[in-house]
Design a protein around this motif. Structure first.
Motif, mmCIF file in Angstrom:
data_model
loop_
_atom_site.group_PDB
_atom_site.id
_atom_site.type_symbol
_atom_site.label_atom_id
_atom_site.label_comp_id
_atom_site.label_asym_id
_atom_site.label_seq_id
_atom_site.Cartn_x
_atom_site.Cartn_y
_atom_site.Cartn_z
ATOM 1 N N GLN A 4 -5.333 -12.236 2.623
ATOM 2 C CA GLN A 4 -5.395 -10.800 2.893
ATOM 3 C C GLN A 4 -3.992 -10.192 3.010
ATOM 4 O O GLN A 4 -3.740 -9.099 2.509
ATOM 5 N N GLU A 5 -3.078 -10.904 3.643
ATOM 6 C CA GLU A 5 -1.690 -10.423 3.746
ATOM 7 C C GLU A 5 -1.023 -10.373 2.369
ATOM 8 O O GLU A 5 -0.300 -9.420 2.052
ATOM 9 N N GLN A 8 -2.406 -7.389 0.531
ATOM 10 C CA GLN A 8 -1.796 -6.158 1.032
ATOM 11 C C GLN A 8 -0.393 -5.978 0.433
ATOM 12 O O GLN A 8 -0.024 -4.878 0.013
ATOM 13 N N ARG A 9 0.374 -7.042 0.363
ATOM 14 C CA ARG A 9 1.718 -6.962 -0.225
ATOM 15 C C ARG A 9 1.638 -6.693 -1.728
ATOM 16 O O ARG A 9 2.449 -5.945 -2.273
ATOM 17 N N TYR A 11 -0.746 -5.050 -3.174
ATOM 18 C CA TYR A 11 -1.132 -3.644 -3.262
ATOM 19 C C TYR A 11 0.098 -2.741 -3.176
ATOM 20 O O TYR A 11 0.279 -1.836 -3.991
ATOM 21 N N TYR A 160 -1.321 2.927 1.504
ATOM 22 C CA TYR A 160 -1.750 1.628 2.003
ATOM 23 C C TYR A 160 -3.263 1.564 1.940
ATOM 24 O O TYR A 160 -3.958 2.416 2.468
ATOM 25 N N TYR A 161 -3.753 0.550 1.284
ATOM 26 C CA TYR A 161 -5.193 0.380 1.070
ATOM 27 C C TYR A 161 -5.906 0.119 2.391
ATOM 28 O O TYR A 161 -5.490 -0.723 3.181
ATOM 29 N N ALA A 172 -7.293 5.141 1.440
ATOM 30 C CA ALA A 172 -5.909 4.709 1.616
ATOM 31 C C ALA A 172 -5.245 5.647 2.612
ATOM 32 O O ALA A 172 -5.812 6.670 2.983
#
Length: 192
Positions: A4-5, A8-9, A11, A160-161, A172
């Protein structure tokens, strides 16, 4: 780092990618649409995934609904090369003619073009090309959606999603606002 991290990065990386020189236009009647070619999208997406130790695959499913038309559903699966964890995101797009009408009988060319458009549309769920669509937003319920010129887009900064709403909208946020993105409108901006 968890999957997940890494997602996120990824994204943030894809959302901030400089795609400007890869944007083309399609003119249909009085409408001019900007889009990101599927080749450039695949290149950005692959490089972004590899930067965070992620592998990705995709699959398509064609659905024929007879006289009502047909659509393609595309699923992107991202895998963490370190531990094998996976995340999937799926999008669907109707088969369209060259004049942006629903294709009643989809031939191989229409299906192939729809698959390419749907693949790029699915990549928007991971952040690729989202700034391209900021000027296409309208209002949804009581949530003011972002609407910006190119100059305003540059001032907004990164999105940010947060998640997906009703399988239709991307949620977002910026540092100051909630942004709701119509996935279909976003895909049309990239694909047409």
């Amino acid at each position: 780092m968890t999957l997940q991290e890494k997602i996120q990065r990824l994204y943030v990386e894809l959302q901030g990618a400089n795609i400007d020189k890869y944007i083309d236009q399609k003119i249909t009647g009085k409408i001019t649409l900007d889009y990101l070619s599927w080749g450039a999208a695949v290149d950005f997406f692959t490089k972004g995934c590899h930067q965070f130790g992620l592998d990705w695959t995709y699959s398509h499913r064609f659905v024929d609904m007879g006289a009502r038309g047909s659509f393609v559903e595309t699923t992107i699966t991202i895998s963490d090369a370190e531990n094998g964890d996976q995340i999937e995101k799926t999008m669907a797009l109707p088969c369209m003619t060259l004049t942006n009408q629903a294709a009643k009988e989809a031939d191989v060319m229409v299906i192939n073009k729809t698959q390419m458009r749907c693949l790029v549309k699915c990549m928007t769920l991971f952040g690729l090309g989202l700034k391209l669509y900021l000027k296409d937003f309208s209002e949804l319920d009581n949530v003011k959606m972002a609407s910006a010129t190119k100059e305003e887009q540059d001032k907004i900064g990164l999105l940010y999603y947060i998640g997906q709403l009703f399988g239709t909208y991307i949620l977002a946020q910026t540092e100051k606002e909630l942004v709701v993105i119509d996935q279909h409108a976003a895909a049309e901006r990239i694909n047409y």
